[in-house]
Design an enzyme around this catalytic site. Structure first.
Site, PDB file in Angstrom:
ATOM      1  N   LYS A   1      27.006 -23.314 -33.322  1.00  0.00           N
ATOM      2  CA  LYS A   1      27.151 -23.291 -34.778  1.00  0.00           C
ATOM      3  C   LYS A   1      28.499 -23.887 -35.225  1.00  0.00           C
ATOM      4  CE  LYS A   1      23.060 -21.733 -34.918  1.00  0.00           C
ATOM      5  NZ  LYS A   1      22.541 -20.398 -34.744  1.00  0.00           N
TER       6      LYS A   1
HETATM    7  C1  LIG Z   1      21.262 -19.486 -34.362  1.00  0.00           C
HETATM    8  C2  LIG Z   1      20.282 -18.996 -35.346  1.00  0.00           C
HETATM    9  C3  LIG Z   1      20.014 -17.629 -35.511  1.00  0.00           C
HETATM   10  C4  LIG Z   1      20.541 -16.587 -34.569  1.00  0.00           C
HETATM   11  O1  LIG Z   1      21.918 -16.550 -34.487  1.00  0.00           O
HETATM   12  P1  LIG Z   1      22.593 -15.660 -33.356  1.00  0.00           P
HETATM   13  O2  LIG Z   1      24.005 -15.517 -33.815  1.00  0.00           O
HETATM   14  O3  LIG Z   1      22.466 -16.424 -32.064  1.00  0.00           O
HETATM   15  O4  LIG Z   1      21.879 -14.379 -33.284  1.00  0.00           O
HETATM   16  C5  LIG Z   1      19.190 -17.216 -36.527  1.00  0.00           C
HETATM   17  N1  LIG Z   1      18.611 -18.116 -37.358  1.00  0.00           N
HETATM   18  C6  LIG Z   1      18.814 -19.437 -37.218  1.00  0.00           C
HETATM   19  C7  LIG Z   1      18.165 -20.383 -38.183  1.00  0.00           C
HETATM   20  C8  LIG Z   1      19.635 -19.918 -36.196  1.00  0.00           C
HETATM   21  O5  LIG Z   1      19.796 -21.239 -36.034  1.00  0.00           O
END
Ligand SMILES: *Cc1c(COP(=O)(O)O)cnc(C)c1O
Length: 391
Positions: A186
């Protein structure tokens, strides 16, 4: 497949020495558990988004689950979300005991279509969970209006949306709650982590309680001058709080958020410029009045102009040493959900069309404009070799 010496991944974290030092210092401090550093990260995040509260958590998945539970979503309730998302968005609805209901996306920005949401609302609808896909802002005005009119909660999956704004306002300050992710792919990472933002005092307090086992006082308060050994369990909570070693990394990363977002925008703009004269490539939309977070740079292929499909296009790029991804295989294509909810490919035509034609190109802050050009050259070359007239 083909191993390239200088294989370009579609994503790479950007970790500076200052961030390594912050983590090492925390490891040596004697306090790794949820504590002061998580509180500091929360304060910085709340200030950035303009939300009244930010609650640091172990993942965005945990945050989405907490938001649903804390808002009282449970068995018998329906939650409307998008098919074009990661499994976690739907899994947390199931974990809360509710029923996921899918509403199709808009093909122009891959976000949930407010008209489809309106059609999906029933007397059992308890919440709407839009996903700011790739960092593109959902139509929160229209969705918010539907939520208010029907008395349902609005929880944004903002995993991609650190930096996403609507009319100059962070999406973290819109709706009942928004949940951001610090997973390594992210825009900001804490190795693993998430942040829930809300203006609702009671919701923030409930989330804090549930994130730390439902205990009346968190460990930081108990083991420092403020607290004692005593605690009371007020609810059957979860182990969802962000630890300080995660917050050390996340907080130090977040201190660079403006530089990160500038770098992403610069790279996205280079892609736009390179593809402007290539009709076969549909570039991502940044809606007027919104700020795209450029978590991902998602292109789509014009099927009417190309004699090559998405999968083969990805193979060609890989042969040039370029990594890509697809966001996402739609929820209604996965075996579990198909079997549990009776969905099938074809049920959500815009999500299906997006899936068949979309590719996420490399985009990360350590990338140079020259590297964007290398990717754009390769895309252009595939289009030239497989395009019809005018591609
Ligand atoms: C990465 C992601 C998540 C989950 O995030 P985590 O921090 O890994 O739990 C949820 N929704 C979307 C759209 C994502 O890309």
């Amino acid at each position: 497949m083909i191993e390239h010496e200088d294989f370009l991944p579609y994503n790479l974290p950007d970790i500076s020495d200052a961030e390594v030092d912050a983590v090492v210092e925390t490891l040596r401090s004697g306090w790794l558990a949820p504590g002061r550093r998580a509180r500091e990260f929360e304060a910085a995040f709340a200030a950035y988004t303009g939300a009244k509260h930010a609650v640091a958590l172990d993942s965005a998945t945990a945050g989405l689950h907490l938001a649903l539970v804390a808002l009282g979503v449970g068995p018998g309730d329906e939650v409307i979300t998008t098919p074009t998302t990661f499994a976690a968005t739907v899994n947390v609805i199931i974990h809360a005991g509710a029923t996921p209901v899918l509403a199709d996306i808009r093909i122009d920005d891959y976000c949930i279509d407010p008209a489809a949401v309106a059609r999906a609302i029933t007397p059992r609808t308890k919440a709407i969970m839009p996903v700011h896909h790739a960092g593109s802002a959902c139509r929160m005005d229209e969705i918010g209006e539907l939520a208010r009119a029907h008395g349902v909660h609005l929880i944004a999956d903002a995993a991609h949306a650190i930096g996403t704004e609507i009319a100059g306002r962070s999406v973290g300050a819109i709706g009942d709650a928004a949940v951001f992710s610090f997973y390594p792919t992210k825009n900001v990472t804490s190795g693993r982590g998430g942040m829930l933002t809300t203006d609702d005092d009671a919701l923030a307090e409930r989330c804090r309680l549930l994130a730390l086992h439902g205990m009346s006082d968190d460990a930081w308060d108990r083991y420092t001058a403020r607290g004692a050994w005593a605690y009371q369990v007020l609810a059957p909570g979860y182990n969802y709080a962000m630890s300080d070693y995660q917050a050390a990394l996340g907080g130090a990363q977040f201190a660079r958020i403006d530089a990160f977002q500038r770098a992403r925008r610069r790279l996205a703009e280079r892609y736009h410029a390179r593809f402007a004269a290539l009709p076969a490539i549909i570039t991502p939309l940044e809606r007027a009045g919104t700020t795209h977070a450029w978590h991902l740079y998602v292109i789509r292929l014009r099927r009417d102009l190309l004699a090559i499909g998405r999968d083969a296009f990805i193979d060609e790029l890989r042969a040039c040493g370029i990594g890509t991804s697809v966001h996402f295989i739609p929820i209604h294509h996965h075996p579990y959900y198909r079997e549990a909810y009776g969905w099938a490919p074809g049920d959500f035509p815009a999500a299906d069309e997006a899936f068949e034609t979309m590719i996420s190109l490399p985009l990360y802050t350590r990338m140079s404009v020259d590297t964007v050009d290398r990717v754009a050259d390769a895309v252009e070359d595939v289009v030239r070799r497989h395009g019809f007239k005018g591609a």
